[in-house]
Design a protein around this motif. Structure first.
Motif, PDB file in Angstrom:
ATOM      1  N   LYS A 275       0.849  -1.185   0.000  1.00  0.00           N
ATOM      2  CA  LYS A 275       0.000   0.000   0.000  1.00  0.00           C
ATOM      3  C   LYS A 275       0.888   1.240   0.000  1.00  0.00           C
ATOM      4  O   LYS A 275       2.092   1.156   0.260  1.00  0.00           O
ATOM      5  CB  LYS A 275      -0.906   0.014   1.248  1.00  0.00           C
ATOM      6  CG  LYS A 275      -1.840  -1.186   1.350  1.00  0.00           C
ATOM      7  CD  LYS A 275      -2.523  -1.253   2.711  1.00  0.00           C
ATOM      8  CE  LYS A 275      -3.358  -2.514   2.842  1.00  0.00           C
ATOM      9  NZ  LYS A 275      -3.922  -2.651   4.208  1.00  0.00           N
ATOM     10  N   LYS A 276       0.270   2.377  -0.279  1.00  0.00           N
ATOM     11  CA  LYS A 276       1.039   3.623  -0.343  1.00  0.00           C
ATOM     12  C   LYS A 276       0.230   4.743   0.305  1.00  0.00           C
ATOM     13  O   LYS A 276      -0.892   5.031  -0.113  1.00  0.00           O
ATOM     14  CB  LYS A 276       1.362   3.975  -1.801  1.00  0.00           C
ATOM     15  CG  LYS A 276       2.257   5.192  -1.955  1.00  0.00           C
ATOM     16  CD  LYS A 276       2.580   5.433  -3.429  1.00  0.00           C
ATOM     17  CE  LYS A 276       3.478   6.667  -3.591  1.00  0.00           C
ATOM     18  NZ  LYS A 276       3.767   6.946  -5.021  1.00  0.00           N
ATOM     19  N   GLU A 283      -3.380   4.356  -1.133  1.00  0.00           N
ATOM     20  CA  GLU A 283      -3.511   3.629  -2.401  1.00  0.00           C
ATOM     21  C   GLU A 283      -3.329   2.135  -2.165  1.00  0.00           C
ATOM     22  O   GLU A 283      -2.348   1.703  -1.549  1.00  0.00           O
ATOM     23  CB  GLU A 283      -2.463   4.138  -3.395  1.00  0.00           C
ATOM     24  CG  GLU A 283      -2.638   3.552  -4.795  1.00  0.00           C
ATOM     25  CD  GLU A 283      -1.616   4.106  -5.785  1.00  0.00           C
ATOM     26  OE1 GLU A 283      -1.222   3.345  -6.695  1.00  0.00           O
ATOM     27  OE2 GLU A 283      -1.219   5.288  -5.625  1.00  0.00           O
ATOM     28  N   GLN A 284      -4.304   1.358  -2.631  1.00  0.00           N
ATOM     29  CA  GLN A 284      -4.279  -0.082  -2.442  1.00  0.00           C
ATOM     30  C   GLN A 284      -3.515  -0.777  -3.576  1.00  0.00           C
ATOM     31  O   GLN A 284      -3.166  -0.156  -4.588  1.00  0.00           O
ATOM     32  CB  GLN A 284      -5.710  -0.627  -2.385  1.00  0.00           C
ATOM     33  CG  GLN A 284      -6.608   0.079  -1.366  1.00  0.00           C
ATOM     34  CD  GLN A 284      -6.108  -0.073   0.059  1.00  0.00           C
ATOM     35  OE1 GLN A 284      -6.073  -1.171   0.590  1.00  0.00           O
ATOM     36  NE2 GLN A 284      -5.702   1.037   0.674  1.00  0.00           N
ATOM     37  N   GLU A 285      -3.305  -2.064  -3.414  1.00  0.00           N
ATOM     38  CA  GLU A 285      -2.557  -2.838  -4.407  1.00  0.00           C
ATOM     39  C   GLU A 285      -3.253  -2.821  -5.766  1.00  0.00           C
ATOM     40  O   GLU A 285      -2.597  -2.833  -6.813  1.00  0.00           O
ATOM     41  CB  GLU A 285      -2.414  -4.280  -3.904  1.00  0.00           C
ATOM     42  CG  GLU A 285      -1.369  -5.084  -4.651  1.00  0.00           C
ATOM     43  CD  GLU A 285      -1.091  -6.418  -4.001  1.00  0.00           C
ATOM     44  OE1 GLU A 285      -0.229  -7.155  -4.513  1.00  0.00           O
ATOM     45  OE2 GLU A 285      -1.750  -6.746  -2.983  1.00  0.00           O
ATOM     46  N   ASP A 286      -4.588  -2.713  -5.737  1.00  0.00           N
ATOM     47  CA  ASP A 286      -5.334  -2.733  -7.013  1.00  0.00           C
ATOM     48  C   ASP A 286      -5.496  -1.337  -7.620  1.00  0.00           C
ATOM     49  O   ASP A 286      -6.211  -1.161  -8.607  1.00  0.00           O
ATOM     50  CB  ASP A 286      -6.707  -3.382  -6.812  1.00  0.00           C
ATOM     51  CG  ASP A 286      -7.576  -2.603  -5.812  1.00  0.00           C
ATOM     52  OD1 ASP A 286      -7.137  -1.533  -5.334  1.00  0.00           O
ATOM     53  OD2 ASP A 286      -8.690  -3.077  -5.510  1.00  0.00           O
ATOM     54  N   GLY A 287      -4.865  -0.332  -7.015  1.00  0.00           N
ATOM     55  CA  GLY A 287      -4.920   1.020  -7.559  1.00  0.00           C
ATOM     56  C   GLY A 287      -6.021   1.891  -6.994  1.00  0.00           C
ATOM     57  O   GLY A 287      -6.042   3.101  -7.229  1.00  0.00           O
ATOM     58  N   THR A 288      -6.956   1.330  -6.240  1.00  0.00           N
ATOM     59  CA  THR A 288      -8.002   2.143  -5.601  1.00  0.00           C
ATOM     60  C   THR A 288      -7.420   2.896  -4.402  1.00  0.00           C
ATOM     61  O   THR A 288      -6.387   2.494  -3.840  1.00  0.00           O
ATOM     62  CB  THR A 288      -9.178   1.268  -5.130  1.00  0.00           C
ATOM     63  OG1 THR A 288      -8.694   0.314  -4.180  1.00  0.00           O
ATOM     64  CG2 THR A 288      -9.827   0.553  -6.302  1.00  0.00           C
TER      65      THR A 288
END
Length: 567
Positions: A275-276, A283-288
């Motif tokens: 995550k970021k 920001e999650q691993e899937d970009g959400t």
């Protein structure tokens, strides 16, 4: 409005009159009126007609009546408009009173620190009667030291600025929520500037209202989502406002609260979970991008408990998660062991202070008015103290929801003796010993004075143990490690004075006290009902030292505290 506010206003009027060069008799009249109020044991509500007090004339009486009716003084406002603003800061220079500053203004036109410094360099000061070369040299030294102080604002100044700005923000349309952030939210002793996070769906309209409402000295930056201004508030202070979308509020608040080291550790943790973190969300691993309703939810997202802002400092907080529930918190406080009433220099009566503590759901409290030596604070003679003691005993019979203990804040005198004899002290429930005088004595002499109090079996606590004022004076420089060793040896409590002016002991000294097993009391030293609220600042300061509630005596049940005092 209370008596203490009126006293301070009268004294401020006297000071401004002195700076203006008014007739000394007029200046004296306002100081006498302030003293008359100070020496009267009744609170403002108990005085039928405050203007009938001996020492209060028509002019001072009119000022008092206006204060009571409106909360303002026209006389003071007019004086503040007439006296050059640059004269007031000169009062902070050691040895510079109102008369001296007025003379410099009248004779040399000195109206600021810069003008005073130039006059010293030009050797104009020494030519004035009553000054001389040594005075000039001393003033220049004081000015140089004053200029070299770091550009940081102590918490007791920023606290007032924060309250002022929060009042403005609460009246601006279009704001859904707001919070102070930065070092102030982390309860640092000093802050370079202030940061506010403001949630709004209409940043342009909010920004317009904000700029119109603030007393701005300079606009540093004014973008779509960030406003940086210098605000005129006593000493000018820089304030950054971040205007964010409501859903971004929590992550923005976390980001701009800091500290830098805490944020680095959080970003590392997020990275380990793919995550970021940013100020806009996570920001999650899937970009959400995830956003949150509260900081508790934010931390839970990473599998963490809520981490109080006070401990977000050096990154170790993520390694000490099990200790967080053990740290003292405001709901843990069961009583206040240090406060003053109208018997000495407080603003409210015994019953008013008792009712105020009852409203805070305290189980116990201690009345600790000043002792005889502190005449400037209308300190109690032994006879007055024992009379007050009897009144407290009588009052205590009226309450079944709080126990009112009888005490004193007794001065440790310059010669090392104590202000009251043992025959007086043994009749009290709680005895505080403190130093208010002769700060310039050598450390060895200061420590001898403290040791006298430590050895006395009737003394229970050492108050504000260093005598410091945050950002203003360092105090009397005791050997803190030795002081704490003595406290351990003689079974004494040391105080964390919660007044934002003091916060004494400092964080590093509280850490040392806990390591040595020395019990701490978090007290307000309140001189008015509203000052009881500073308990919250004191508790947050204690959290910075990771002070556990079991080590704080006024989290204990009354019976446990009494048992400790008996020992």
């Amino acid at each position: 409005m209370n008596k203490k506010i009126i006293i301070r206003t009268l004294e401020k009027i006297a000071l401004y009159m002195e700076l203006k060069g008014e007739n000394p008799f007029k200046v004296s009249a306002f100081r006498k009126a302030a003293q008359a109020l100070e020496l009267d044991q009744r609170s403002l509500d108990e005085l039928e007609d405050v203007t009938k007090l001996k020492g209060i004339g028509k002019g001072t009486g009119d000022v008092i009546l206006e204060l009571v009716a409106t909360g303002k003084s026209t006389v003071l406002e007019e004086l503040q408009a007439e006296v050059p603003k640059g004269l007031v800061p000169l009062m902070k220079l050691q040895g510079m009173g109102g008369k001296k500053i007025a003379k410099l203004y009248k004779e040399l036109g000195i109206d600021s620190a810069e003008a005073l410094k130039q006059a010293c360099l030009d050797h104009e000061i020494q030519k004035l009667p009553g000054f001389g070369p040594k005075s000039e040299e001393k003033i220049l030294k004081e000015l140089t030291e004053f200029d070299s102080k770091p550009g940081r604002h102590p918490i007791w100044k920023t606290e007032e600025a924060v309250e002022f700005v929060e009042d403005i923000l609460s009246n601006i349309e279009g704001i859904s929520e707001f919070s102070v952030a930065g070092s102030y939210r982390r309860t640092k002793e000093t802050s370079k500037d202030l940061d506010f996070i403001v949630a709004t769906a209409n940043p342009a309209a909010v920004k317009e209202q904000l700029l119109a409402a603030l007393p701005i000295q300079e606009t540093i930056a004014s973008g779509d989502t960030k406003v940086s201004v210098t605000v005129e508030f006593q000493d000018p202070i820089d304030i950054d406002f971040r205007l964010v979308a409501p859903e971004e509020f929590v992550t923005a608040l976390h980001h701009f609260t800091g500290s830098k080291d805490h944020n680095v550790k959080m970003r590392q943790l997020a990275k380990s979970q793919n995550k970021k973190i940013s100020e806009y969300g996570v920001e999650q691993e899937d970009g959400t991008v995830a956003t949150f309703a509260s900081e508790t939810d934010f931390y839970a997202h990473f599998g963490l408990p809520f981490i109080p802002p006070t401990v977000r400092e050096d990154g170790r907080e993520l390694d000490l998660l099990d200790d967080i529930p053990l740290i003292v918190d405001l709901p843990d406080i069961k009583g206040d062991l240090h406060m003053h009433t109208t018997w000495s220099d407080g603003a409210h009566s015994l019953t008013e202070m008792i009712d105020a503590c009852r409203s805070r759901n305290y189980s116990y409290m201690v009345i600790t008015d000043h002792s005889e030596y502190l005449k400037v604070a209308n300190g109690l003679t032994p006879e007055r103290l024992l009379k007050q003691n009897a009144e407290i005993r009588e009052l205590n019979q009226k309450y079944d929801d709080i126990e009112v203990l009888s005490g004193t804040e007794m001065d440790i005198l310059p010669d090392g003796s104590l202000d009251f004899d043992d025959e007086v002290l043994e009749q009290l429930d709680f005895v505080i010993a403190s130093i208010h005088s002769s700060f310039q004595q050598p450390r060895e002499q200061i420590m001898e004075r403290i040791l006298t109090a430590m050895k006395n079996p009737h003394v229970d606590m050492i108050a504000h143990p260093t005598g410091r004022i945050v950002g203003q004076r360092s105090g009397y420089d005791p050997d803190i490690e030795l002081l704490l060793d003595w406290a351990k040896e003689y079974g004494k409590i040391v105080e964390l004075n919660a007044s934002p002016y003091r916060l004494d002991l400092a964080v590093e000294h509280l850490e040392m006290a806990q390591e040595k097993g020395v019990p701490v009391a978090i007290n307000t030293d309140a001189h008015a009902i509203e000052q009881l609220d500073v308990m919250a600042i004191g508790v947050r300061h204690a959290q910075k030292a990771w002070l556990k509630k079991d080590n704080v005596v006024n989290t204990w049940p009354l019976e446990k505290l009494k048992e400790y005092l008996k020992k």
